[in-house]
Scaffold this motif. Structure first.
Motif, short mmCIF file in Angstrom:
data_model
loop_
_atom_site.label_atom_id
_atom_site.label_comp_id
_atom_site.label_asym_id
_atom_site.label_seq_id
_atom_site.Cartn_x
_atom_site.Cartn_y
_atom_site.Cartn_z
N ARG A 180 0.29 1.63 4.80
CA ARG A 180 -0.25 1.43 3.46
C ARG A 180 0.43 0.25 2.76
NH1 ARG A 180 -3.77 3.63 -0.39
NH2 ARG A 180 -3.87 1.89 -1.87
N ASP A 183 -1.22 -2.79 4.06
CA ASP A 183 -2.54 -2.95 3.43
C ASP A 183 -2.41 -3.54 2.04
OD1 ASP A 183 -3.84 -1.87 5.63
OD2 ASP A 183 -3.99 0.15 4.78
N ASP A 184 -1.46 -3.00 1.26
CA ASP A 184 -1.24 -3.52 -0.09
C ASP A 184 -0.84 -4.99 -0.06
OD1 ASP A 184 -1.79 -1.01 -1.10
OD2 ASP A 184 0.31 -0.44 -1.37
N GLU A 188 -2.62 -8.20 -1.85
CA GLU A 188 -1.85 -9.06 -2.76
C GLU A 188 -1.97 -10.53 -2.34
OE1 GLU A 188 2.13 -7.64 -2.76
OE2 GLU A 188 1.61 -5.68 -3.59
N ALA A 209 -9.28 1.00 2.38
CA ALA A 209 -8.34 0.46 1.40
C ALA A 209 -8.54 -1.03 1.16
CB ALA A 209 -6.90 0.73 1.84
#
Length: 261
Positions: A180, A183-184, A188, A209
């Motif tokens: 995760r 993914d973030d 960004e 996501a």
């Protein structure tokens, strides 16, 4: 170049290994600044398609365009120049174990720029800071976690400021929290850099996501079944194969509940 020209356009692409055809007649576009997912079951040709997109493998038929420029038929010099606009990360990070993170990130800078060693070090440090690895410049891959290796591989892929970044199974081997976080980070970087991301994955959490759009490759028919937003495809696709692929978690939960009952 037209204002609305897609970043990538694939036309009538056939993929094959010798006489064995992997996929027939692929046709799709990837828009500028989006996260585009290549998805499908095992053996459908996801990684093979990625190899075609970055020029490692030649099409059996068809053409690939970047910003309207034909990549497939370009001569070696033009293709080499176009390749400088690509950044690629591989499943394991593909870092050189005998080199520090800064040295790994600096490799393409030493190969394709005239920067001096001190300048390469500064750029490498900056790229590592972008992926949350400030202060790890002198660490070796064996001294950091798998998730950190993935991020270091991403920093190296960004070394030459590419406008297209390709990922092959970025979450493979990572725990859910590390996955995760990666993914973030992708989101960004997409927002801050304005780059286009093409990601090969079968991980549902990542698909939902980060994906703006996705293509589904079907190993059984050897065709693309659908291109679109994964949520819309899950809820409204006319293809049961696509719906089942994108509802795996829900189907598994339902099956477990039935077994318990």
């Amino acid at each position: 170049m037209a204002q609305d020209e897609p970043k990538i356009r694939v036309e009538h692409l056939d993929m094959a290994y010798g006489s064995f055809t992997v996929m027939n007649d692929l046709n799709f576009e990837v828009n500028k600044g989006e996260v585009f997912i290549i998805m499908g079951g095992s053996g459908c040709g996801k990684s093979t398609l990625l190899k075609h997109l970055i020029g490692i493998k030649e099409p059996a038929r068809g053409e690939i365009f970047y910003d309207g420029k034909n990549f497939t038929s370009a001569d070696d010099d033009v293709k080499k120049d176009m390749l400088k606009g690509f950044g690629v990360t591989y499943q394991g990070g593909a870092l050189w174990s005998s080199m520090t993170l800064a040295e790994n990130v600096g490799l393409p800078l030493g190969e394709y720029t005239n920067l001096k060693p001190k300048e390469i070090r500064e750029v490498a440090s900056y790229k590592l800071s972008l992926v949350g690895l400030r202060g790890f410049e002198d660490f070796y891959p064996s001294e950091i976690s798998g998730g950190m290796c993935k991020r270091a591989g991403l920093a190296r892929a960004m070394a030459l400021d590419p406008d297209v970044l390709f990922f092959d199974e970025p979450s493979a081997g990572l725990d859910p929290i590390s996955s995760r976080l990666l993914d973030d980070l992708i989101l960004e970087l997409r927002d801050s850099l304005g780059a286009t991301f093409v990601v090969v994955t079968h991980e549902l959490a990542s698909i939902f996501a980060i994906a703006d759009r996705a293509i589904f490759l079907d190993a059984k028919t050897r065709y693309q079944l659908e291109v679109g937003n994964p949520v819309q495809m899950r809820d409204h696709s006319e293809f049961e194969t696509v719906r089942n692929f994108l509802m795996r978690g829900e189907l598994a939960d339902a099956s477990a509940a039935t077994d318990i009952g």
